[in-house]
Design an enzyme around this catalytic site. Structure first.
Site, PDB file in Angstrom:
ATOM      1  N   LYS A 148       0.776  -1.150   0.107  1.00 59.00           N
ATOM      2  CA  LYS A 148       0.147   0.097   0.026  1.00 59.00           C
ATOM      3  C   LYS A 148       0.903   1.223   0.060  1.00 59.00           C
ATOM      4  CE  LYS A 148      -2.550  -0.544   3.851  1.00 59.00           C
ATOM      5  NZ  LYS A 148      -1.872  -2.039   3.955  1.00 59.00           N
ATOM      6  N   ARG A 176      -9.650   2.898   8.959  1.00 56.22           N
ATOM      7  CA  ARG A 176      -9.052   1.762   9.419  1.00 56.22           C
ATOM      8  C   ARG A 176     -10.186   0.922   9.925  1.00 56.22           C
ATOM      9  NH1 ARG A 176      -3.701   0.359  10.172  1.00 56.22           N
ATOM     10  NH2 ARG A 176      -2.935   2.658  10.190  1.00 56.22           N
ATOM     11  N   ARG A 193      11.729 -10.373   4.984  1.00 55.69           N
ATOM     12  CA  ARG A 193      12.599  -9.110   4.997  1.00 55.69           C
ATOM     13  C   ARG A 193      13.834  -9.286   5.939  1.00 55.69           C
ATOM     14  NH1 ARG A 193       7.838  -4.872   4.768  1.00 55.69           N
ATOM     15  NH2 ARG A 193       7.558  -5.254   6.796  1.00 55.69           N
ATOM     16  N   ARG A 196      13.478  -8.070  11.866  1.00 54.85           N
ATOM     17  CA  ARG A 196      12.763  -7.257  13.112  1.00 54.85           C
ATOM     18  C   ARG A 196      11.671  -8.231  13.788  1.00 54.85           C
ATOM     19  NH1 ARG A 196      10.782  -1.967  10.181  1.00 54.85           N
ATOM     20  NH2 ARG A 196       9.301  -3.453   9.088  1.00 54.85           N
ATOM     21  N   ARG A 231      -1.035  -9.526  12.886  1.00 54.26           N
ATOM     22  CA  ARG A 231      -1.465  -8.398  12.236  1.00 54.26           C
ATOM     23  C   ARG A 231      -2.421  -8.654  11.180  1.00 54.26           C
ATOM     24  NH1 ARG A 231       3.996  -6.044  10.065  1.00 54.26           N
ATOM     25  NH2 ARG A 231       2.645  -4.533   8.883  1.00 54.26           N
TER      26      ARG A 231
END
Length: 221
Positions: free
Chosen positions: A13, A88, A127, A161, A172
């Site tokens: 996004k 949201r 990542r 992370r 999430r």
């Protein structure tokens, strides 16, 4: 055009919002940027938001909505905007509708970036960030370093992370499905949703989004 961009974490996004806003010559209004700007400028809303954040609490919808309202009333947003990260949830979507209604304007489209859950997990959990410079980002599958665990740019250690772990990503996604995904049905009832695949090269996804918006514009002439 006045557009809302939605999609799960890892759908791209942020990247698409910046590209689309530039192509459409409208401001990219991100809730993250709004919070940072208001807090750094120590506005009344910023101080209020910070008081909740410092206490470890979620910032109430009304504060977020007030920040978005203030930003949408700036001169550069008069001709349109692209909202990223807001609304949201359904209550924020309803508040946005009321806000726009008082101004006599409406949304043109809601772009839904669709990506399979397995791909989201793969994108985020893969990542790796450089400890020396967080702008040096690699991916174990899509852009691996020449030497595993070592940054190509500065030789620093690459690490994952905590919020990129698979467990965190799945949590999430649960939050997204519970809180944010219902706004897609909310906007579908208004005939505003245009769903596009967020798979493939960034340029292709941008073109798909622009094509969807062109079709939307043509259909509503």
């Amino acid at each position: 055009m006045r557009i809302v961009l939605v999609g799960p974490p890892g759908a791209g996004k942020g990247t698409q919002a910046v590209r689309l806003a530039e192509k459409l010559s409208v401001p990219h209004i991100s809730t993250g940027d709004l919070f940072r700007a208001n807090i750094s400028q120590q506005t009344e809303l910023g101080k209020l938001a910070k008081s909740y954040m410092d206490a470890g609490n979620l910032v109430p919808d009304e504060v977020t909505i007030a920040m978005a309202k203030d930003r949408m009333e700036q001169p550069d947003a008069v001709g349109g905007f692209l909202l990223d990260g807001f609304p949201r949830n359904v209550s924020q979507a309803e508040a946005l509708d009321q806000l726009l209604q008082t101004e006599g304007i409406t949304l043109d489209a809601v772009l839904d970036l669709e990506v399979p859950e397995a791909e989201v997990v793969k994108r985020i959990a893969g990542r790796r960030i450089c400890r020396n410079d967080s702008s040096h980002v690699f991916h174990v599958t899509y852009s691996p370093p020449k030497q595993e665990g070592v940054c190509d740019v500065c030789g620093g250690e690459l690490y994952q992370r905590d919020d990129d772990s698979e467990e965190t990503v799945r949590k999430r996604l649960e939050v997204y499905h519970t809180q944010t995904e219902p706004i897609i049905d909310y906007y579908k009832s208004q005939g505003l949703v245009r769903t596009i695949s967020a798979l493939g090269p960034v340029d292709e996804v941008t073109e798909r989004a622009l094509d969807a918006l062109k079709r939307e514009k043509a259909e509503n002439k």
